[in-house]
Design a protein around this motif. Structure first.
Motif, short mmCIF file in Angstrom:
data_model
loop_
_atom_site.label_atom_id
_atom_site.label_comp_id
_atom_site.label_asym_id
_atom_site.label_seq_id
_atom_site.Cartn_x
_atom_site.Cartn_y
_atom_site.Cartn_z
N PRO A 362 19.60 8.96 23.65
CA PRO A 362 21.02 8.70 23.34
C PRO A 362 21.76 8.11 24.52
O PRO A 362 21.38 8.27 25.68
N ARG A 363 22.86 7.44 24.20
CA ARG A 363 23.73 6.88 25.23
C ARG A 363 24.81 7.89 25.58
O ARG A 363 25.25 8.69 24.75
N ALA A 364 25.27 7.82 26.85
CA ALA A 364 26.32 8.73 27.31
C ALA A 364 27.70 8.27 26.84
O ALA A 364 28.61 9.08 26.69
N ASP A 365 27.89 6.96 26.65
CA ASP A 365 29.18 6.44 26.18
C ASP A 365 28.93 5.22 25.32
O ASP A 365 27.81 4.78 25.13
N ASP A 366 30.01 4.67 24.79
CA ASP A 366 29.90 3.53 23.89
C ASP A 366 30.27 2.21 24.55
O ASP A 366 30.55 1.22 23.86
N ALA A 367 30.29 2.16 25.89
CA ALA A 367 30.66 0.93 26.59
C ALA A 367 29.66 -0.17 26.28
O ALA A 367 28.45 0.08 26.14
N GLN A 368 30.17 -1.40 26.17
CA GLN A 368 29.34 -2.56 25.91
C GLN A 368 29.44 -3.53 27.09
O GLN A 368 30.46 -3.59 27.77
N PRO A 369 28.35 -4.30 27.37
CA PRO A 369 28.41 -5.31 28.44
C PRO A 369 29.49 -6.35 28.15
O PRO A 369 29.84 -6.60 26.99
N LEU A 370 30.00 -6.94 29.21
CA LEU A 370 31.00 -7.99 29.04
C LEU A 370 30.39 -9.27 28.49
O LEU A 370 31.11 -10.15 28.02
N VAL A 371 29.07 -9.39 28.55
CA VAL A 371 28.39 -10.56 28.00
C VAL A 371 28.35 -10.44 26.49
O VAL A 371 27.71 -9.52 25.94
N SER A 372 29.02 -11.33 25.79
CA SER A 372 29.18 -11.20 24.34
C SER A 372 27.86 -11.31 23.59
O SER A 372 27.72 -10.79 22.48
N ALA A 373 26.87 -11.99 24.18
CA ALA A 373 25.59 -12.18 23.49
C ALA A 373 24.75 -10.91 23.47
O ALA A 373 23.75 -10.85 22.74
N ILE A 374 25.09 -9.90 24.29
CA ILE A 374 24.30 -8.67 24.37
C ILE A 374 25.06 -7.53 23.69
O ILE A 374 26.22 -7.27 24.01
#
Length: 706
Positions: A362-374
């Protein structure tokens, strides 16, 4: 001489999509077929019918052909693979788009009959370029002084030896290989090393017709020019070990820089050309030559002209490539070495199309990379009930994979429809068979050769080595996947992969996109000198042992000469043994550093006394990228191919490591040079462009399976 006795030549032909020319190349060997013991066609990941056409041609011409298949990553590595398989007394390297002139091989072989003590026979060649008349290149000027031959060869006072114009005794190549990290001047490095060892015979008659593709040659100069130059410079530096004159090597490096600059000016890559000319200007003779002045003048004039907008970069097919990366632990935000590698590879793949980066845990948070393709996701959720795992019994080295994770992964694959699925390591072996029918291309990314790593760790503590079980698991995996990625050429040599091609995708500089590419300023001495930094996972036994060696054995010896010396240990999950070190004089501990760059900015030195452990060292790359010189054991930099005493300082013993650190810190000019060399080397070979190129090659043409 009977045919059987005379057939003592191994012909090595590296081939990359050479279906249009391979028949002519093989046909040109037929008149000298009685001399040929074997023809090794090294298929460097061809995706056309090169091997099939070659086999048909060999039968037609009566040649003993063997195909050596793999993904070698360039002509130098492909030739080395052929050399490793060669059985003949003599080696003959022929490019797949060139042709031997009838009787040429016979003339070269007869030269050895006349001069049995020679190690190299060189004939004339005819260069054919589209739109130009043919040009004859005749070897001349070779003498009995090997040192003078190498000096004149490097300075272009002798015609360069074309592949296919020379026959070399295999005994003269012992310990000599083509540089594999470069696609420019790798032949010069090889022939220079041979000339330093062997007597040479020259033949005035032409033995080869070779075709020069000027467009392809120019592309080699203008693709990543800085990285290309530094890689060539490193390869030339290694020739000093063969006794080659260092002044001639310096001249060659400056000449290569000028040659690259010429093409950059031609293609209006003016900023890059200016950088190359700075390397030329540093040479006492070439920097003041007329041509150098002309190039600098052209650069100044070009800078006054309006800039052209860059052309958009698209995949060769024009279609975005979709990549799914499956990891055990979440790779975003990247913290450990494994996270950094997975995320760097995802970043590189994102330049070709959409990427999904998923983890079993599992992930610790729901943050997403700033790179929109990922886009990042997890296949299990924190707090959900423990579910049954795949398989009733797991082999050593396998991780536990809950069944719901596989169900969710299959659903994601069907929804995302990736061209390539990359699975992280042997720990996720259980995913390979279920993913096989769902993947256009299935790649296993081996962060370490786990069988070798297990053997190292068990030998270190005296346990019986059980690596054969892991070795069997690696072989099974190789029979399932389309390709395997490893971190270094050394790991490629260690891994017995069966039929799956092996690509080298090195670890990159951590968080390179957030770093300035310029060399940082020298740290101040306000907090004492030197500040020695060791960064790593401090719950990993080899790193714990390294920290203890550094603090208990090496630091006291350094402080005898440099009383203000201190050590900073930084990393996650420190063991109690590491916490105990932080209570000693001159030692501090930074737990769970979110960003190591502030620590590196204050460090004067990184000492890494590693005694066991595997894979290349991401933290060493990070230190060198920040201009921090590294003093280490050879094992600590294993697989990085760094030049000892130039880019890194190496010693097995604690005393040797301490003495090297003292000597370096006692010589400010040498310390400054070491910082600059470390910084330049790592950015050239492990920077973002190098990783992008490696991932692009590792994904293969359009990301499709073979």
């Amino acid at each position: 001489m009977s045919r059987e006795a005379a057939a003592d030549i191994t012909v090595v032909i590296p081939a990359k999509n050479a279906v249009a020319t391979i028949d002519a190349a093989l046909g040109s060997l037929a008149p000298d077929g009685a001399l040929i013991r074997e023809v090794l066609l090294v298929d460097d990941g061809c995706d056309d019918r090169t091997a099939i056409v070659a086999a048909e041609s060999a039968v037609r011409h009566g040649l003993p052909l063997e195909v050596v298949a793999g993904r070698f990553g360039g002509a130098g590595a492909a030739r080395n693979a052929g050399m490793a398989r060669a059985c003949g007394r003599f080696l003959f390297f022929l490019d797949a788009d060139d042709e031997v002139i009838e009787g040429g091989l016979t003339q070269l072989r007869e030269a050895f009959e006349r001069h049995p003590k020679a190690g190299l026979a060189v004939g004339a060649s005819i260069r054919r370029t589209a739109g130009r008349p043919d040009k004859m290149k005749t070897p001349h000027g070779y003498g009995s002084d090997r040192t003078e031959n190498t000096r004149r060869y490097l300075r272009n006072e002798l015609w360069p030896i074309a592949m296919g114009s020379a026959l070399v005794a295999r005994a003269a190549t012992a310990g000599i290989r083509f540089p594999e990290a470069i696609g420019l001047d790798e032949d010069t490095c090889f022939w220079t090393a041979v000339l330093a060892r062997a007597d040479v015979i020259s033949i005035a008659a032409p033995v080869l017709l070779y075709h020069l593709d000027e467009t392809r040659m120019a592309r080699r100069f203008i693709t990543a020019p800085r990285a290309t130059f530094l890689a060539v410079a490193l390869a030339l530096n290694r020739l000093a070990a063969h006794g080659v004159d260092r002044k001639a090597l310096q001249w060659r490096k400056a000449w290569i820089a000028q040659r690259i600059a010429r093409q950059l000016i031609k293609h209006r890559m003016i900023a890059d050309a200016g950088g190359m000319m700075r390397a030329v200007r540093a040479h006492e003779a070439l920097g003041r030559a007329r041509k150098a002045w002309q190039y600098r003048a052209r650069i100044r004039l070009a800078r006054l002209a309006p800039a052209r907008p860059p052309a958009p970069s698209l995949p060769a097919s024009g279609r975005p490539r979709r990549t799914l990366v499956v990891c055990h632990e979440p790779a975003f935000p990247p913290v450990s070495g494994a996270d950094l590698r997975n995320f760097d590879n995802a970043m590189a793949a994102a330049e070709l199309g959409p990427v999904r980066l998923v983890s079993i845990q599992p992930r610790a948070d729901d943050a997403q990379p700033l790179v929109s393709a990922i886009r990042v996701a997890a296949l299990t959720n924190a707090g959900e009930p423990r579910a049954p795992a795949l398989g009733w019994r797991r082999a050593r080295g396998e991780g536990r994979i809950p069944r719901p994770a596989l169900t969710r992964l299959k659903a994601l694959v069907r929804e995302f429809r990736p061209d390539t699925i990359i699975v992280e390591g042997i720990a996720l072996f259980r995913l390979l068979r279920p993913l096989r029918p769902l993947a256009g291309q299935l790649v296993l990314d081996m962060h370490n050769v786990e069988s070798d790593l297990a053997g190292q760790l068990e030998r270190a503590d005296g346990s019986p080595v059980s690596a054969p079980g892991l070795n069997r698991l690696e072989r099974k995996a190789a029979g399932i996947v389309d390709r395997i990625w490893v971190c270094s050429r050394l790991d490629r040599e260690r891994l017995s992969s069966g039929t799956a091609p092996i690509d080298v995708v090195p670890n990159g500089i951590p968080r390179a996109e957030a770093m300035p590419a310029a060399l940082p300023a020298q740290p101040t001495f306000a907090d004492g000198f030197p500040v020695v930094l060791l960064v790593g996972h401090l719950g990993y036994r080899p790193n714990v042992e390294a920290a203890e060696r550094l603090v208990r054995n090496i630091l006291p010896r350094i402080r005898q000469a440099l009383p203000a010396a201190s050590v900073v240990l930084a990393g996650r999950s420190p063991k109690p043994a590491v916490r105990a070190l932080a209570g000693l004089d001159g030692v501090s501990l930074v737990e769970e550093p979110g960003d190591t760059r502030p620590l590196l900015a204050k460090a004067h030195l990184s000492i890494v006394p590693l005694s066991s452990g595997g894979g290349t060292r991401i933290k060493i790359l990070e230190a060198m990228a920040c201009g921090v010189p590294v003093v280490a054991t050879p094992l600590a930099v294993e697989g990085l191919d760094l030049i000892e005493d130039e880019e890194v300082l190496l010693s097995e013993s604690d005393e040797g490591l301490a003495d090297m650190a003292i000597a370096l810190c006692s010589d400010p000019a040498r310390l400054a040079r070491q910082r600059a060399r470390a910084h330049a080397t790592v950015w050239a070979r492990f920077g973002p462009q190098a990783i992008r190129d490696a991932v692009r090659d590792g994904l293969g043409p359009d990301g499709a399976g073979q």
